[in-house]
Write a protein that holds these residues in place. Structure first.
Motif, PDB file in Angstrom:
ATOM      1  N   ILE A 173      -0.062  15.239 -17.558  1.00 29.37           N
ATOM      2  CA  ILE A 173       1.197  15.270 -16.444  1.00 29.37           C
ATOM      3  C   ILE A 173       1.886  16.927 -16.868  1.00 29.37           C
ATOM      4  O   ILE A 173       2.226  16.950 -17.845  1.00 29.37           O
ATOM      5  CB  ILE A 173       2.125  14.037 -16.379  1.00 29.37           C
ATOM      6  N   SER A 174       1.892  17.628 -15.721  1.00 27.61           N
ATOM      7  CA  SER A 174       2.732  18.902 -15.911  1.00 27.61           C
ATOM      8  C   SER A 174       4.010  18.588 -15.668  1.00 27.61           C
ATOM      9  O   SER A 174       4.812  17.613 -15.413  1.00 27.61           O
ATOM     10  CB  SER A 174       2.125  19.717 -14.900  1.00 27.61           C
ATOM     11  N   ASP A 175       4.885  19.555 -16.146  1.00 27.53           N
ATOM     12  CA  ASP A 175       6.323  19.572 -15.749  1.00 27.53           C
ATOM     13  C   ASP A 175       6.642  19.518 -14.254  1.00 27.53           C
ATOM     14  O   ASP A 175       7.672  18.872 -14.175  1.00 27.53           O
ATOM     15  CB  ASP A 175       6.748  21.063 -16.269  1.00 27.53           C
ATOM     16  N   GLU A 176       5.849  19.938 -13.312  1.00 25.93           N
ATOM     17  CA  GLU A 176       6.214  19.624 -12.122  1.00 25.93           C
ATOM     18  C   GLU A 176       5.792  18.363 -11.484  1.00 25.93           C
ATOM     19  O   GLU A 176       5.756  17.897 -10.257  1.00 25.93           O
ATOM     20  CB  GLU A 176       5.181  20.681 -11.103  1.00 25.93           C
ATOM     21  N   GLY A 177       5.338  17.358 -12.392  1.00 26.79           N
ATOM     22  CA  GLY A 177       4.863  16.346 -11.880  1.00 26.79           C
ATOM     23  C   GLY A 177       3.292  16.170 -11.427  1.00 26.79           C
ATOM     24  O   GLY A 177       3.111  14.932 -10.714  1.00 26.79           O
ATOM     25  N   VAL A 178       2.752  17.123 -11.516  1.00 23.99           N
ATOM     26  CA  VAL A 178       1.206  16.969 -11.075  1.00 23.99           C
ATOM     27  C   VAL A 178       0.473  16.358 -12.281  1.00 23.99           C
ATOM     28  O   VAL A 178       0.271  16.671 -13.478  1.00 23.99           O
ATOM     29  CB  VAL A 178       0.638  18.442 -10.905  1.00 23.99           C
ATOM     30  N   LEU A 179      -0.351  15.477 -11.608  1.00 20.58           N
ATOM     31  CA  LEU A 179      -1.323  14.706 -12.699  1.00 20.58           C
ATOM     32  C   LEU A 179      -2.552  15.447 -12.652  1.00 20.58           C
ATOM     33  O   LEU A 179      -3.338  15.538 -11.807  1.00 20.58           O
ATOM     34  CB  LEU A 179      -1.538  13.037 -12.145  1.00 20.58           C
ATOM     35  N   ARG A 180      -2.962  15.823 -13.978  1.00 24.11           N
ATOM     36  CA  ARG A 180      -4.312  16.465 -14.228  1.00 24.11           C
ATOM     37  C   ARG A 180      -5.120  15.495 -14.484  1.00 24.11           C
ATOM     38  O   ARG A 180      -5.422  15.018 -15.439  1.00 24.11           O
ATOM     39  CB  ARG A 180      -4.123  17.444 -15.545  1.00 24.11           C
ATOM     40  N   SER A 181      -6.175  15.143 -13.594  1.00 26.11           N
ATOM     41  CA  SER A 181      -6.956  13.834 -13.479  1.00 26.11           C
ATOM     42  C   SER A 181      -8.212  14.227 -13.996  1.00 26.11           C
ATOM     43  O   SER A 181      -9.410  13.600 -14.029  1.00 26.11           O
ATOM     44  CB  SER A 181      -7.088  13.190 -12.149  1.00 26.11           C
ATOM     45  N   GLY A 182      -8.713  15.774 -14.104  1.00 24.73           N
ATOM     46  CA  GLY A 182     -10.025  16.055 -14.431  1.00 24.73           C
ATOM     47  C   GLY A 182     -10.410  15.510 -15.689  1.00 24.73           C
ATOM     48  O   GLY A 182     -11.605  15.291 -16.012  1.00 24.73           O
TER      49      GLY A 182
END
Length: 186
Positions: A40-49
Motif C-alpha cells: 500500500i502506497s502512502d497515497e492509499g494505492v493498493l499495489r496488486s501486481g
C-alpha cells in the motif's frame, strides 16, 4: 455537515493472525493471497501486481477474507495511510498489522473514509496516540475515537474524485520530470 466517530460508522477488526513458522511461506500454488503493508502506497494505492500467494497451515475463517470496500489501515509504524480493497480476487487476507474497517454504506463511502484517514487531521490524531519505542502501534480505540466530518454522500464522492485527480496530477508531473531529465541527459 455532520461529525461522527469512525467507530459509529464502521465495524473495525484486526487482520488475520496466522500462526506457525511457515504460516505465510510463499507458495505459487497456494489458495490464498496476502496484502502486506509494503503493498500500500502512502497515497492509499493498493499495489496488486505482486501479492504474496501462500497456502495457510490452518483453516482461515471466512469472515477474515477481505470484501470489496473494506478499508485497510496499518496499526504499526508511523505511516498514516489507508486503502480500499477493490480487487476482484477472493481469498485475500491481511495480517494482524492491519485494522480492517467495514463502513456502513448508507452513512459514508469507503473511499471517503480512507481519504480522511490519510488526512493531516487524522495523522495528528494518531501521532498523539501511538505507543511504543521500537515499533509504534495504535489500538482499536484510537481509530474508533477519531472524529470524521461527514458531508452528504454526493459531496463525499466529489471529494474522492478530486483526490483521485490530484493523485493523477502528481504522478503525471513526476513522469514528466523523469522524461525531461532523460531528454536532457541524452
Amino acid at each position: 455537515m455532520n461529525i461522527a466517530l469512525i467507530g459509529t460508522l464502521s465495524e473495525i477488526r484486526m487482520g488475520a493472525t496466522l500462526r506457525g513458522r511457515d504460516a505465510t511461506r510463499p507458495d505459487p500454488q497456494g489458495s490464498c493471497r496476502m496484502i502486506r503493508i509494503s503493498d500500500i502506497s502512502d497515497e492509499g494505492v493498493l499495489r496488486s501486481g505482486d501479492l504474496l500467494q501462500f497456502e495457510p497451515g490452518e483453516k482461515i475463517r471466512p469472515d477474515l477474507f477481505l470484501r470489496p470496500g473494506d478499508i485497510l489501515f496499518p496499526n504499526r509504524g508511523i505511516r498514516t495511510t489507508a486503502a480500499v480493497f477493490d480487487l476482484p480476487e477472493t481469498h485475500v487476507v491481511v495480517g494482524a498489522q492491519f485494522f480492517i474497517l467495514r463502513v456502513k454504506p448508507e452513512v459514508a463511502l469507503s473511499a471517503y473514509v480512507a481519504w480522511f484517514l490519510r488526512s493531516t487531521l487524522a495523522a495528528t490524531h494518531f501521532n498523539e496516540r501511538r505507543k511504543g519505542t521500537l515499533v509504534q502501534t495504535l489500538q482499536r480505540r484510537d481509530i474508533e475515537e477519531l472524529s470524521i466530518l461527514l458531508p452528504s454522500l454526493s459531496r463525499q464522492a466529489a471529494i474522492v474524485a478530486l483526490d483521485a485527480l490530484a493523485l493523477q496530477e502528481r504522478q503525471l508531473s513526476s513522469e514528466l520530470a523523469r522524461i525531461q531529465s532523460n531528454y536532457l541527459q541524452h
